[in-house]
Structures are given as C-alpha cells and as structure tokens.
Design a protein around this motif. Structure first.
Motif, mmCIF file in Angstrom:
data_model
loop_
_atom_site.group_PDB
_atom_site.id
_atom_site.type_symbol
_atom_site.label_atom_id
_atom_site.label_comp_id
_atom_site.label_asym_id
_atom_site.label_seq_id
_atom_site.Cartn_x
_atom_site.Cartn_y
_atom_site.Cartn_z
ATOM 1 N N UNK A 4 0.733 -1.193 0.051
ATOM 2 C CA UNK A 4 -0.083 0.136 -0.035
ATOM 3 C C UNK A 4 1.013 1.355 -0.057
ATOM 4 N N UNK A 5 1.969 1.288 0.910
ATOM 5 C CA UNK A 5 2.863 2.501 1.102
ATOM 6 C C UNK A 5 3.339 2.687 -0.392
ATOM 7 N N UNK A 7 2.522 1.875 -3.447
ATOM 8 C CA UNK A 7 1.769 2.274 -4.366
ATOM 9 C C UNK A 7 1.359 3.860 -4.219
ATOM 10 N N UNK A 8 1.305 4.323 -2.847
ATOM 11 C CA UNK A 8 0.949 5.672 -2.857
ATOM 12 C C UNK A 8 2.265 6.544 -3.198
ATOM 13 N N UNK A 9 3.547 5.995 -2.646
ATOM 14 C CA UNK A 9 4.677 6.658 -3.181
ATOM 15 C C UNK A 9 4.609 6.734 -4.860
ATOM 16 N N UNK A 10 4.315 5.661 -5.457
ATOM 17 C CA UNK A 10 4.555 5.633 -6.831
ATOM 18 C C UNK A 10 3.234 6.508 -7.652
ATOM 19 N N UNK A 11 2.368 6.747 -6.929
ATOM 20 C CA UNK A 11 1.184 7.538 -7.397
ATOM 21 C C UNK A 11 1.303 9.017 -7.094
ATOM 22 N N UNK A 12 2.293 9.620 -6.379
ATOM 23 C CA UNK A 12 2.371 10.674 -5.842
ATOM 24 C C UNK A 12 2.624 11.976 -6.630
ATOM 25 N N UNK A 13 2.250 11.662 -8.024
ATOM 26 C CA UNK A 13 2.264 12.862 -9.012
ATOM 27 C C UNK A 13 3.537 13.650 -9.230
ATOM 28 N N UNK A 17 5.616 14.165 -3.533
ATOM 29 C CA UNK A 17 5.690 14.196 -2.087
ATOM 30 C C UNK A 17 4.538 13.818 -1.233
ATOM 31 N N UNK A 18 4.666 12.891 -0.398
ATOM 32 C CA UNK A 18 3.785 11.923 0.339
ATOM 33 C C UNK A 18 4.104 12.303 1.956
ATOM 34 N N UNK A 19 3.303 12.787 2.544
ATOM 35 C CA UNK A 19 3.147 12.639 4.067
ATOM 36 C C UNK A 19 2.463 12.041 4.600
ATOM 37 N N UNK A 20 2.883 10.822 5.520
ATOM 38 C CA UNK A 20 2.002 10.166 6.420
ATOM 39 C C UNK A 20 1.799 10.982 7.675
ATOM 40 N N UNK A 21 0.624 11.122 8.024
ATOM 41 C CA UNK A 21 0.315 12.222 9.442
ATOM 42 C C UNK A 21 -0.719 11.520 10.057
ATOM 43 N N UNK A 22 -1.197 12.315 11.348
ATOM 44 C CA UNK A 22 -2.327 12.121 12.004
ATOM 45 C C UNK A 22 -2.702 13.676 12.325
ATOM 46 N N UNK A 53 -4.642 2.473 9.740
ATOM 47 C CA UNK A 53 -3.666 3.131 10.260
ATOM 48 C C UNK A 53 -2.484 2.606 11.107
ATOM 49 N N UNK A 54 -2.923 2.049 12.111
ATOM 50 C CA UNK A 54 -1.778 1.498 13.100
ATOM 51 C C UNK A 54 -0.983 0.336 12.398
ATOM 52 N N UNK A 55 -1.554 -0.291 11.290
ATOM 53 C CA UNK A 55 -0.593 -1.167 10.494
ATOM 54 C C UNK A 55 0.269 -0.375 9.505
ATOM 55 N N UNK A 56 -0.331 0.538 8.852
ATOM 56 C CA UNK A 56 0.392 1.500 7.945
ATOM 57 C C UNK A 56 1.582 1.967 8.720
ATOM 58 N N UNK A 57 1.321 2.441 10.084
ATOM 59 C CA UNK A 57 2.552 3.024 10.890
ATOM 60 C C UNK A 57 3.523 2.082 11.317
ATOM 61 N N UNK A 58 3.061 0.784 11.455
ATOM 62 C CA UNK A 58 3.805 -0.259 11.673
ATOM 63 C C UNK A 58 4.954 -0.537 10.571
ATOM 64 N N UNK A 59 4.060 -0.737 9.594
ATOM 65 C CA UNK A 59 4.937 -0.835 8.106
ATOM 66 C C UNK A 59 6.210 0.354 8.041
ATOM 67 N N UNK A 60 5.761 1.524 8.307
ATOM 68 C CA UNK A 60 6.496 2.735 8.060
ATOM 69 C C UNK A 60 7.702 2.546 9.139
#
Length: 131
Positions: A4-5, A7-13, A17-22, A53-60
């Motif tokens: 997932x991460x 794919x987001x990075x590849x689709x950043x336009x 720039x991508x920011x994972x945030x809260x 979100x917790x799973x994404x943060x653990x992967x990051x």
C-alpha cells in the motif's frame, strides 16, 4: 501494508511528495504548513482517519526505523519527520526546483484534487478513509 505504501509513493504525482500524518499531531501540522508555504501539494495520508492506520504506521517503522509521524517522502525516498521537512524547506534542499511546484499545481487542477487550506490555495490529495 508495505505494498500500500509503495503504491502511494508511486502515485505521488509530479512533485512526488507524500506525508503520512495524524490530524491531531502538531508536528504533522507544521510539516504540512511548511510544504504549503512553498506551494508543495503533497499526498497526505491521515493515519488516525484510517482503520488500517496502525498497520501502516508499523510498516513505516519497519521500512524507515522512524516510529513517529509525520513521515515525509520525496520521489519515493524517506526524508524524515517535521524537523527534516523544515530543514529542506527553509534551507532549499529537495524543494529548490520550482518547476516541480508548478507541475504539481497543474496536475492537481486537472485531477479534481481539493484545496487543503494553504494560504495560497495549494491543493492536496487526502487519503483518510480506508473503507
């Protein structure tokens, strides 16, 4: 989640720039404000608004060794957190290329991305809900 991460990075336009945030994180707000101040339109993934979100943060964490947010990326490369974004914005660094900024604005205008509150009307991509 790593896929997932990626794919987001590849689709950043065009600005990449991508920011994972809260949403409640003051450091995340600072990083987003710093980017907006120079016209950068990031993809913003609000982890507290996603059921995964917790799973994404653990992967990051596994990918970068950084436990906290924001987690900022440029062209698929992790650049760090809030103080790192501040440094790159205010010292020039990765964001010196103004052509990327204008390309990002043009991309955003033609892709239906909504304005995210920057003073100059800079749009952003919001990926809040995983459902």
């Amino acid at each position: 989640m790593t896929e997932f991460i990626q794919n987001i990075l590849k689709s950043a336009g065009p600005n990449g720039v991508v920011v994972f945030s809260k949403t409640y994180c003051p450091y995340c707000a600072n990083a987003k404000d710093d980017l907006s101040s120079i016209g950068i339109a990031p993809i913003i993934v609000e982890l507290d608004r996603r059921s995964d979100g917790e799973d994404i943060q653990a992967a990051l964490l596994r990918m970068t060794g950084q436990r906290t947010v924001p987690s900022a990326w440029v062209n698929g490369v992790h650049i760090g957190g809030s103080s790192d974004v501040y440094h790159h914005v205010h010292q020039g660094g990765l964001f010196r290329n103004r052509k990327q900024i204008f390309a990002a604005r043009k991309y955003a205008e033609h892709s239906g991305i909504q304005h995210c509150g920057a003073e100059n009307g800079t749009p952003c991509i919001y990926l809040g809900d995983s459902d």
